[in-house]
Design a protein around this motif. Structure first.
Motif, PDB file in Angstrom:
ATOM      1  N   GLU A  60       0.827  -1.212   0.000  1.00  0.00           N
ATOM      2  CA  GLU A  60       0.000   0.000   0.000  1.00  0.00           C
ATOM      3  C   GLU A  60       0.859   1.260   0.000  1.00  0.00           C
ATOM      4  O   GLU A  60       0.546   2.227  -0.688  1.00  0.00           O
ATOM      5  CB  GLU A  60      -0.971  -0.017   1.180  1.00  0.00           C
ATOM      6  N   VAL A  61       1.962   1.242   0.744  1.00  0.00           N
ATOM      7  CA  VAL A  61       2.903   2.367   0.733  1.00  0.00           C
ATOM      8  C   VAL A  61       3.483   2.547  -0.670  1.00  0.00           C
ATOM      9  O   VAL A  61       3.555   3.664  -1.195  1.00  0.00           O
ATOM     10  CB  VAL A  61       4.035   2.148   1.768  1.00  0.00           C
ATOM     11  N   LEU A  62       3.867   1.455  -1.290  1.00  0.00           N
ATOM     12  CA  LEU A  62       4.442   1.499  -2.630  1.00  0.00           C
ATOM     13  C   LEU A  62       3.421   1.988  -3.656  1.00  0.00           C
ATOM     14  O   LEU A  62       3.727   2.837  -4.505  1.00  0.00           O
ATOM     15  CB  LEU A  62       4.959   0.110  -2.999  1.00  0.00           C
ATOM     16  N   ALA A  65       2.906   5.683  -3.413  1.00  0.00           N
ATOM     17  CA  ALA A  65       4.004   6.400  -4.073  1.00  0.00           C
ATOM     18  C   ALA A  65       3.789   6.470  -5.579  1.00  0.00           C
ATOM     19  O   ALA A  65       4.262   7.389  -6.247  1.00  0.00           O
ATOM     20  CB  ALA A  65       5.342   5.737  -3.753  1.00  0.00           C
ATOM     21  N   ALA A  66       3.061   5.491  -6.115  1.00  0.00           N
ATOM     22  CA  ALA A  66       2.774   5.444  -7.553  1.00  0.00           C
ATOM     23  C   ALA A  66       1.453   6.135  -7.894  1.00  0.00           C
ATOM     24  O   ALA A  66       1.055   6.162  -9.055  1.00  0.00           O
ATOM     25  CB  ALA A  66       2.714   3.993  -8.018  1.00  0.00           C
ATOM     26  N   GLY A  67       0.749   6.648  -6.881  1.00  0.00           N
ATOM     27  CA  GLY A  67      -0.538   7.272  -7.124  1.00  0.00           C
ATOM     28  C   GLY A  67      -1.634   6.257  -7.400  1.00  0.00           C
ATOM     29  O   GLY A  67      -2.614   6.557  -8.088  1.00  0.00           O
ATOM     30  N   LYS A  68      -1.479   5.053  -6.879  1.00  0.00           N
ATOM     31  CA  LYS A  68      -2.431   3.958  -7.103  1.00  0.00           C
ATOM     32  C   LYS A  68      -2.951   3.429  -5.771  1.00  0.00           C
ATOM     33  O   LYS A  68      -2.407   3.751  -4.710  1.00  0.00           O
ATOM     34  CB  LYS A  68      -1.765   2.807  -7.870  1.00  0.00           C
ATOM     35  N   THR A  69      -3.980   2.585  -5.834  1.00  0.00           N
ATOM     36  CA  THR A  69      -4.541   1.952  -4.648  1.00  0.00           C
ATOM     37  C   THR A  69      -4.787   0.468  -4.926  1.00  0.00           C
ATOM     38  O   THR A  69      -4.758   0.037  -6.088  1.00  0.00           O
ATOM     39  CB  THR A  69      -5.883   2.585  -4.235  1.00  0.00           C
ATOM     40  N   LEU A  70      -5.084  -0.263  -3.880  1.00  0.00           N
ATOM     41  CA  LEU A  70      -5.412  -1.680  -4.057  1.00  0.00           C
ATOM     42  C   LEU A  70      -6.649  -1.864  -4.931  1.00  0.00           C
ATOM     43  O   LEU A  70      -6.788  -2.902  -5.582  1.00  0.00           O
ATOM     44  CB  LEU A  70      -5.621  -2.353  -2.698  1.00  0.00           C
ATOM     45  N   ALA A  94      -8.055 -11.633   1.841  1.00  0.00           N
ATOM     46  CA  ALA A  94      -9.461 -11.285   1.591  1.00  0.00           C
ATOM     47  C   ALA A  94      -9.875  -9.984   2.276  1.00  0.00           C
ATOM     48  O   ALA A  94     -10.797  -9.300   1.811  1.00  0.00           O
ATOM     49  CB  ALA A  94     -10.366 -12.425   2.044  1.00  0.00           C
ATOM     50  N   ARG A  95      -9.208  -9.595   3.340  1.00  0.00           N
ATOM     51  CA  ARG A  95      -9.535  -8.347   4.037  1.00  0.00           C
ATOM     52  C   ARG A  95      -9.080  -7.111   3.267  1.00  0.00           C
ATOM     53  O   ARG A  95      -9.478  -5.997   3.589  1.00  0.00           O
ATOM     54  CB  ARG A  95      -8.915  -8.340   5.433  1.00  0.00           C
ATOM     55  N   HIS A  96      -8.234  -7.299   2.268  1.00  0.00           N
ATOM     56  CA  HIS A  96      -7.659  -6.159   1.553  1.00  0.00           C
ATOM     57  C   HIS A  96      -8.296  -5.889   0.189  1.00  0.00           C
ATOM     58  O   HIS A  96      -7.956  -4.890  -0.450  1.00  0.00           O
ATOM     59  CB  HIS A  96      -6.151  -6.357   1.414  1.00  0.00           C
TER      60      HIS A  96
END
Length: 126
Positions: A60-62, A65-70, A94-96
């Motif tokens: 998620e941190v990475l 940094a890329a302007g993206k989300t899960l 599954a929680r993510h």
């Protein structure tokens, strides 16, 4: 098109000659992530659930940094050193994510960097 490396000061340095992630146009490819503690660079203590949780935190941190989300993840590859730990890893996984879930492959491997029990990589698109 030029491939651009993506990194974050909030992550441990890679254990080899590779970028934590690269951008190719609107697509982001992460390298396989193990459960490194960002402060020490060492593998965190704990089993597959704890390591999977740390990996998601690092990813998620990475992605940030890329302007993206899960929510933009389209493909995930999971590597386990013991396929018997699939259910425990899957519970954390599954929680993510929410439906529609990314495509995913999970395989068992003989060993992973730093003695990790799980490694995860992603492809992200918008």
């Amino acid at each position: 098109m030029t491939v651009k490396p993506i990194t974050s000061d909030c992550l441990a340095r890679p254990v080899g000659p590779f970028s934590p992630a690269v951008r190719d146009g609107d697509r982001v490819y992460t390298s396989g992530q193990v459960a490194q503690d960002p402060a020490t660079g060492k593998l965190i203590q704990g089993g597959v659930a704890a390591q999977t949780e740390q990996i998601f935190h690092n990813l998620e941190v990475l992605l940030e940094a890329a302007g993206k989300t899960l929510a933009e993840v389209v493909k995930v590859n999971v590597y386990l050193t013991d396929i018997k730990q699939f259910a425990e890893m899957n519970e954390v996984y599954a929680r993510h994510f929410v439906a529609p879930y990314p495509a995913r492959t999970t395989v068992a491997v003989a060993a992973l960097p730093l003695g990790a029990v799980v490694e995860i990589e992603m492809i992200v698109s918008s």
